[in-house]
Design an enzyme around this catalytic site. Sequence first.
Site, PDB file in Angstrom:
ATOM      1  N   ASP A  38      34.453  10.598  27.143  1.00  0.00           N
ATOM      2  CA  ASP A  38      35.122  11.351  26.097  1.00  0.00           C
ATOM      3  C   ASP A  38      36.591  11.502  26.457  1.00  0.00           C
ATOM      4  OD1 ASP A  38      35.150  12.687  23.666  1.00  0.00           O
ATOM      5  OD2 ASP A  38      34.860  14.635  24.611  1.00  0.00           O
ATOM      6  N   TYR A  47      40.771  12.609  25.146  1.00  0.00           N
ATOM      7  CA  TYR A  47      41.478  13.846  24.761  1.00  0.00           C
ATOM      8  C   TYR A  47      42.803  13.402  24.164  1.00  0.00           C
ATOM      9  CZ  TYR A  47      43.030  18.745  25.864  1.00  0.00           C
ATOM     10  OH  TYR A  47      43.461  20.071  25.839  1.00  0.00           O
ATOM     11  N   HIS A  54      45.494  18.674  18.815  1.00  0.00           N
ATOM     12  CA  HIS A  54      44.383  19.376  19.468  1.00  0.00           C
ATOM     13  C   HIS A  54      44.772  19.818  20.880  1.00  0.00           C
ATOM     14  CE1 HIS A  54      40.351  20.355  20.876  1.00  0.00           C
ATOM     15  NE2 HIS A  54      40.474  19.475  21.847  1.00  0.00           N
ATOM     16  N   ARG A 106      46.094  28.773  27.357  1.00  0.00           N
ATOM     17  CA  ARG A 106      47.090  29.029  28.392  1.00  0.00           C
ATOM     18  C   ARG A 106      48.349  29.689  27.838  1.00  0.00           C
ATOM     19  NH1 ARG A 106      44.846  23.982  29.395  1.00  0.00           N
ATOM     20  NH2 ARG A 106      46.474  22.902  28.237  1.00  0.00           N
ATOM     21  N   GLU A 156      33.344  19.265  17.977  1.00  0.00           N
ATOM     22  CA  GLU A 156      34.588  18.511  18.055  1.00  0.00           C
ATOM     23  C   GLU A 156      34.451  17.298  17.142  1.00  0.00           C
ATOM     24  OE1 GLU A 156      35.668  17.821  22.197  1.00  0.00           O
ATOM     25  OE2 GLU A 156      36.609  19.798  22.241  1.00  0.00           O
ATOM     26  N   GLU A 212      35.230  13.836  16.152  1.00  0.00           N
ATOM     27  CA  GLU A 212      35.736  12.659  16.862  1.00  0.00           C
ATOM     28  C   GLU A 212      35.221  11.376  16.210  1.00  0.00           C
ATOM     29  OE1 GLU A 212      35.481  12.619  21.123  1.00  0.00           O
ATOM     30  OE2 GLU A 212      35.392  14.806  21.288  1.00  0.00           O
ATOM     31  N   ASP A 214      31.143  16.049  19.286  1.00  0.00           N
ATOM     32  CA  ASP A 214      30.993  16.420  20.694  1.00  0.00           C
ATOM     33  C   ASP A 214      30.794  17.939  20.781  1.00  0.00           C
ATOM     34  OD1 ASP A 214      31.049  16.012  23.502  1.00  0.00           O
ATOM     35  OD2 ASP A 214      33.139  16.679  23.547  1.00  0.00           O
ATOM     36  N   ARG A 266      32.164  26.608  24.537  1.00  0.00           N
ATOM     37  CA  ARG A 266      33.497  26.926  25.077  1.00  0.00           C
ATOM     38  C   ARG A 266      33.445  27.911  26.237  1.00  0.00           C
ATOM     39  NH1 ARG A 266      36.172  22.631  23.325  1.00  0.00           N
ATOM     40  NH2 ARG A 266      36.111  22.438  21.065  1.00  0.00           N
ATOM     41  N   GLN A 277      32.117  25.981  29.282  1.00  0.00           N
ATOM     42  CA  GLN A 277      33.192  25.061  29.680  1.00  0.00           C
ATOM     43  C   GLN A 277      34.338  25.792  30.377  1.00  0.00           C
ATOM     44  OE1 GLN A 277      34.697  22.941  26.244  1.00  0.00           O
ATOM     45  NE2 GLN A 277      36.330  21.938  27.378  1.00  0.00           N
ATOM     46  N   TYR A 316      35.135  24.466  34.317  1.00  0.00           N
ATOM     47  CA  TYR A 316      35.889  23.216  34.265  1.00  0.00           C
ATOM     48  C   TYR A 316      36.992  23.065  35.305  1.00  0.00           C
ATOM     49  CZ  TYR A 316      40.339  24.544  32.079  1.00  0.00           C
ATOM     50  OH  TYR A 316      41.583  25.054  31.840  1.00  0.00           O
ATOM     51  N   LYS A 351      29.392  20.487  27.843  1.00  0.00           N
ATOM     52  CA  LYS A 351      29.443  19.318  26.951  1.00  0.00           C
ATOM     53  C   LYS A 351      28.188  18.467  27.043  1.00  0.00           C
ATOM     54  CE  LYS A 351      34.004  19.357  25.869  1.00  0.00           C
ATOM     55  NZ  LYS A 351      34.573  19.104  24.527  1.00  0.00           N
ATOM     56  N   THR A 354      25.487  15.466  21.904  1.00  0.00           N
ATOM     57  CA  THR A 354      26.610  14.793  21.264  1.00  0.00           C
ATOM     58  C   THR A 354      25.989  13.973  20.144  1.00  0.00           C
ATOM     59  OG1 THR A 354      27.840  14.673  23.351  1.00  0.00           O
ATOM     60  CG2 THR A 354      28.488  13.141  21.611  1.00  0.00           C
ATOM     61  N   THR A 405      39.116  15.132  20.186  1.00  0.00           N
ATOM     62  CA  THR A 405      39.116  15.869  18.927  1.00  0.00           C
ATOM     63  C   THR A 405      40.302  15.482  18.064  1.00  0.00           C
ATOM     64  OG1 THR A 405      38.097  17.684  20.104  1.00  0.00           O
ATOM     65  CG2 THR A 405      38.986  18.171  17.933  1.00  0.00           C
ATOM     66  N   GLU A 431      39.952  25.871  17.168  1.00  0.00           N
ATOM     67  CA  GLU A 431      41.277  25.826  16.561  1.00  0.00           C
ATOM     68  C   GLU A 431      41.273  26.486  15.181  1.00  0.00           C
ATOM     69  OE1 GLU A 431      40.903  21.516  17.751  1.00  0.00           O
ATOM     70  OE2 GLU A 431      43.068  21.612  17.357  1.00  0.00           O
TER      71      GLU A 431
END
Lengths: 417, 417
Positions: free
Chosen positions: B125, B127, B132, B141, B197, B199, B231, B235, B238, B242, B251, B255, B348, B362
């Site tokens: 997968d 990114y 996104h 963050r 997600e 995708e 996907d 959250r 994760q 992570y 994850k 899927t 995503t 999002e």
Amino acid sequence: MPLLKSWVASANSANHPFPLNNLPYGVFSTGEDEPRCGVAIGDMILDMAAAEAEGLVALTEYPLFDVPYWNDLMEEGPAVWAALRERLSALLAKGSKEQEAVEPLLVPMAEATLHMPLVVSEYTDFYAGRQHAQNMGAILRGSPDLPANWLHIPIGYNGRASSVVVSGTPIHRPNGQTKAPDAEMPSFGPSKRLDIELEMGAIVGTGSEFGQPITVDEADAMIFGYVLLNDWSARDIQGWEYQPLGPFQGKAFGTSISPWIVTAAALEPFRAPTPPREKKLLPYLSGSKEGLYDIELEVLMQPEGADSASVIARTNYSRMYYSAAEQLCHHAIGGCAMNAGDLLGSGTISGPERSEFGSLMELSWAGREPFTLETGETRGFIEDGDTLTLRGNARGDGYTIGFGDCVGQILPAKAWG
Amino acid sequence: MPLLKSWVASANSANHPFPLNNLPYGVFSTGEDEPRCGVAIGDMILDMAAAEAEGLVALTEYPLFDVPYWNDLMEEGPAVWAALRERLSALLAKGSKEQEAVEPLLVPMAEATLHMPLVVSEYTDFYAGRQHAQNMGAILRGSPDLPANWLHIPIGYNGRASSVVVSGTPIHRPNGQTKAPDAEMPSFGPSKRLDIELEMGAIVGTGSEFGQPITVDEADAMIFGYVLLNDWSARDIQGWEYQPLGPFQGKAFGTSISPWIVTAAALEPFRAPTPPREKKLLPYLSGSKEGLYDIELEVLMQPEGADSASVIARTNYSRMYYSAAEQLCHHAIGGCAMNAGDLLGSGTISGPERSEFGSLMELSWAGREPFTLETGETRGFIEDGDTLTLRGNARGDGYTIGFGDCVGQILPAKAWG
């Protein structure tokens, strides 16, 4: 348990890696023959396809062993695994009435080529060595503090099954993208910080269903056996790529495993506990068995042209914080299906002393303090032509359980661009 | 290219997802039959096993289609892929002399069960959606700044192939380990921040050798086709797991992919460029073709018991920063072998407007700004019983190329502990 005597004389030495107590599973060929299943006994390999064809081993109504992988046996489950071990032990024991029938089916190991012993379904690599995690923190972030989740989760990442190769397969130094801390832009070329990781690999034999979590005890029973595992690592590629999604191309150019799968049954006498828990684990991570094994491990390094290899590290699998059964339980806890042939790398095994560190990153402290080989040469990371060997032995009462060396030579990077 | 007319009348509508221009590949069964390969044409499925048995399709000296996956065809390589497409186009075209022979081999799609169209070898997968990545940075963050490597590397992580399921498969809310920011210790239980997600998945058809890097143009030619891919993401799991190794159990619980593989050949008229590069890419990541496709994408959400689904996002695959060919090239650049059946998630897909965001994280800005469905209900994350659907369409001159909906309903977590 003492040494079990075999009529294969070479198997009866206290230091031989393949006594009757072991009976590890591999895949071999000789000359132009097709690769097929074999069992190591002393200096010989029992041709399992031939033994099956002769009717000496008949566990199922269909053949299991005239294939270049042990996955078919794995799929049969623990009762058949136990039946095979019992049958092989009887066939090869001193005084066996079937010696005459079995003897012609033995192939000298010296004449055989060893192949991948399984089809790796998926490969996962964990990070369960506490000393290693602390060392990497100190080297990379200036602090030996563990990641916040480390004492609670056997953290791991999915690796690439297509990169797993059998001992003896040469590995080309990978090309990749790196960026020096002071550079404005990244650059492309051969890795300059090529490393090993000393690990054990646990092989899942019985799968789990999609959507169905498992307990630690169930996970323990699902494990078919163990191999030595060298998770070759390009530290400079890894360092630039790994935030925020984890290791990727820095770990995808090769992962070597020993040619022999030592069964969980053979390792049973060597069970060892995980260390005391600094933080109590959540209940789903608790099991009733000691999940590690007392396996002595060595790393050897031999520059091209050198007469002999130097031992550069010695440690023990029982140094780990998490067991393979705990890792496998966590792997499936959200419902991820696990399958026969899944390979779980333990994470780098490092003991508390510098002589016990399981990677060059740690042994040379990121290249800042190169170490010296018996040849007088020094090393920070791996140079082209160097051969790295992992060796593992469990020491019983008058016998040894070995895995066969896990060897790999680094060849120069391929030209590119 | 205009609509190509078929003698299957339902295939001749400008809005039907499966005209003669498409010919996507799936696996189907009816009643008690074994699943086998099929090709969608209008409201019908051409039974490829039957067509092969009747001698209507004969590409190789051995059968390819009486199996529940398209991997055997993938292994044949691009020349055979092109020959099959040409043959199918001829068989199903208006005026075909073989209509009478083919007609009995059509199965109404409404009577068929669709299965996984391929065996997923390994799943990766990426990114690669800029909006996104910026949104996730802002949410998690507090800054939309991209990770330092993001404009230089199509970053990705290895996922779990065993978690990939076909559209329609229900997904249990996963249990897992999470830790609230203010909690001293982690806890275990059902995820509370369950997400999707949006995708696209690229399917590798032709493999690459271990140790052998590939170019972007070679990678482009290796891609067999595309699916829609959801996907599913937990959250909260994760977020706790992570660092520093990337997404793992957050994850691995499911899927979903669309039931039909749309071939790269069918998408050829819809090629679209990647956006201008803010930072010049390293030469190994340059190719000669436009690597994205103009595919309109929608996400729909339907609470249990609701009469209809609400469209909660609309965007386009051409919003991505990196193409699948660039991702595949990077994946193999260090020597990682790629194989037929490898699945590459795009990452995503989010456009610049809020209505174009491809995840609930999002759309609801981490649950802080819930959105409203047509039913009047609001959502931050997924609730038990909710059904999520991805839909994709490429719009040609009087025709549409669709993938079949990618649907999944979330069931309650299984009891545990």
